[in-house]
Scaffold this motif. Structure first.
Motif, PDB file in Angstrom:
ATOM      1  N   CYS A  64      45.222  42.561  36.870  1.00  8.51           N
ATOM      2  CA  CYS A  64      44.538  43.054  35.670  1.00  8.51           C
ATOM      3  C   CYS A  64      43.938  44.410  35.990  1.00  8.51           C
ATOM      4  CB  CYS A  64      43.434  42.090  35.226  1.00  8.51           C
ATOM      5  SG  CYS A  64      44.087  40.585  34.452  1.00  8.51           S
ATOM      6  N   CYS A  94      37.600  40.608  32.901  1.00 10.31           N
ATOM      7  CA  CYS A  94      36.801  40.250  31.725  1.00 10.31           C
ATOM      8  C   CYS A  94      35.649  39.340  32.157  1.00 10.31           C
ATOM      9  CB  CYS A  94      37.667  39.554  30.682  1.00 10.31           C
ATOM     10  SG  CYS A  94      39.035  40.586  30.132  1.00 10.31           S
ATOM     11  N   CYS A 130      36.286  35.490  32.509  1.00  4.61           N
ATOM     12  CA  CYS A 130      37.580  35.056  33.042  1.00  4.61           C
ATOM     13  C   CYS A 130      37.492  34.483  34.454  1.00  4.61           C
ATOM     14  CB  CYS A 130      38.546  36.236  33.046  1.00  4.61           C
ATOM     15  SG  CYS A 130      40.147  35.786  33.740  1.00  4.61           S
TER      16      CYS A 130
HETATM   17  S1  SF4 Z   1      40.936  37.392  30.438  1.00 10.13           S
HETATM   18 FE1  SF4 Z   1      41.311  37.422  32.672  1.00 10.13          FE
HETATM   19  S2  SF4 Z   1      43.523  37.465  32.829  1.00 10.13           S
HETATM   20 FE2  SF4 Z   1      43.049  38.059  30.727  1.00 10.13          FE
HETATM   21  S3  SF4 Z   1      42.885  40.324  30.753  1.00 10.13           S
HETATM   22 FE3  SF4 Z   1      40.836  39.532  31.125  1.00 10.13          FE
HETATM   23  S4  SF4 Z   1      40.610  39.443  33.362  1.00 10.13           S
HETATM   24 FE4  SF4 Z   1      42.804  39.598  32.903  1.00 10.13          FE
END
Ligand code: SF4
Length: 390
Positions: A17, A21, A24
């Protein structure tokens, strides 16, 4: 020799990524873009390694998940897919899905992905509210999702999923309605809606635990879920799984493979697989994954590759329990009593009769001659019900 079934699925985990996030907890890593090309080579090697001892394995779905698969170029996706086609028996009408960050989606990219065989995109919309997107640390804003959907449609994509999250700190029912309005305006074929989970080790969890952020209360969160279901119904979407709605015949075939407890290969770091009565998981670290696939003996027996970290056999009682708790997630079809008898040689009532009777009496499960399903009330308490089957 593996038991080859008519319909297997393939999950490919892409562990990269650009940002992490705040909610996450997936197995994904930032600042490792330089590993994407060696990772692609290692993944191709893992596909070849599994295929070597399972030639002729039939696949009807492929799913690129992550992480952010849209960080791979169309050429890298194409190399992976042509290896799959060469090594396995891929159905001509296979569903080939890819998760994508809305920021990465442009007309030329979608065109090129479709030429490689991608026929379904799943975009992480999450919210139409910029304040909420910022709280999540997402790369995109509300306008980006509109541009990404427009680009996908111009490229000719006819199968699109949008994800939304509800139960966000400070979110009101009105905020939620605005996100739903925006999503429905985009007219995706498929919708996934998840309550915000507070996972260990995430920034969001620590903010909530320290009292820096309040969560909406359970009643408001339940109202949001109910509101979404009613709204989707008025727009022609039918709920078919606890968190998923679709237009007619647009259910996600790949995810149904999981819910029907059918076999799938999971490749890539941090993937899970279920094949030949083995459940397995692969190592988490992309560095180790690349090293192992490139440098070690790749002749282990199907479905285990050098990347597999742990596995265990599934006995019949466990398979029955898993089939029940995953199948009950399917809100329309639930557990087909006929299919269950075909698979296990006995009826659901012979396996978990007293638990089923208890929940039928309390109005959380519905049992008739053909199927066992969650009642509307049972959908809110599904985790508690599922716990009793294992
Ligand atoms: S939710 Fe997790 S897997 Fe999805 S873009 Fe964000 S950091 Fe990456």
């Amino acid at each position: 020799m593996p038991v080859l079934t008519a319909s297997n699925s393939l999950y490919l985990h892409i562990p990269f990524c650009t940002v992490r996030c705040t909610y996450c907890a997936f197995n994904t890593y930032i600042n490792l873009e330089s590993l994407i090309e060696p990772f692609t080579n290692a993944l191709i090697r893992e596909i070849e390694c599994v295929a070597r001892s399972s030639s002729g394995l039939k696949l009807h779905t492929i799913y690129f998940g992550g992480g952010t698969p849209s960080l791979l170029s169309h050429i890298q996706i194409g190399r992976i897919l042509s290896t799959v086609r060469r090594e396995f028996d891929l159905a001509a009408d296979a569903e080939i899905s890819m998760e994508a960050n809305p920021d990465d989606i442009h007309l030329d990219y979608v065109h090129a992905l479709m030429e490689q065989g991608i026929n379904r995109l799943s975009l992480g919309m999450q919210s139409a509210n910029n304040r909420e997107l910022q709280l999540f640390g997402r790369r995109h804003d509300a306008d980006t999702i509109h541009r990404a959907v427009a680009a996908s449609r111009r490229a000719g994509l006819k199968n699109l999923n949008l994800d939304l999250i509800f139960g966000i700190p400070h979110q009101t029912l009105n905020d939620w309605e605005v996100s739903l309005d925006q999503l429905l305006w985009l007219h995706p074929e498929h919708i996934s809606v998840y309550a915000l989970g507070l996972e260990d080790g995430t920034a969001m969890n620590s903010w909530v635990q320290k009292g820096k952020l309040p969560l909406p209360d359970d009643d408001l969160t339940a109202d949001m879920y109910e509101f979404a279901d009613e709204y989707f119904n008025t727009q022609g979407y039918q709920q078919y799984e606890i968190s998923n709605w679709s237009l007619p015949s647009r259910e996600c075939k790949h995810n149904k493979q999981y819910w029907l407890n059918l076999p799938y290969l999971g490749l890539g770091p941090g993937a899970h697989g279920y094949m030949d009565r083995l459940r397995y998981e692969t190592i988490l670290s992309p560095h180790r994954y690349i090293n192992l696939l490139i440098n070690s003996d790749t002749s282990r027996a199907f479905p285990l590759t050098p990347a597999v970290n742990d596995w265990h056999e599934i006995d019949t009682d466990t398979e029955i329990a898993e089939t029940l708790l995953m199948g009950l997630r399917l809100t329309q079809t639930g557990i087909s009593r006929f299919d269950f008898v075909q698979r296990f040689g006995k009826d659901v009532m012979e396996c978990h009769g007293s638990t089923i009777e208890k929940f039928v009496e309390s109005g959380l499960l519905i049992l008739d001659d053909k199927k066992l399903i969650l009642s509307p009330k049972g959908r809110f308490l599904s985790n508690m019900i599922f716990r009793e089957f294992v």
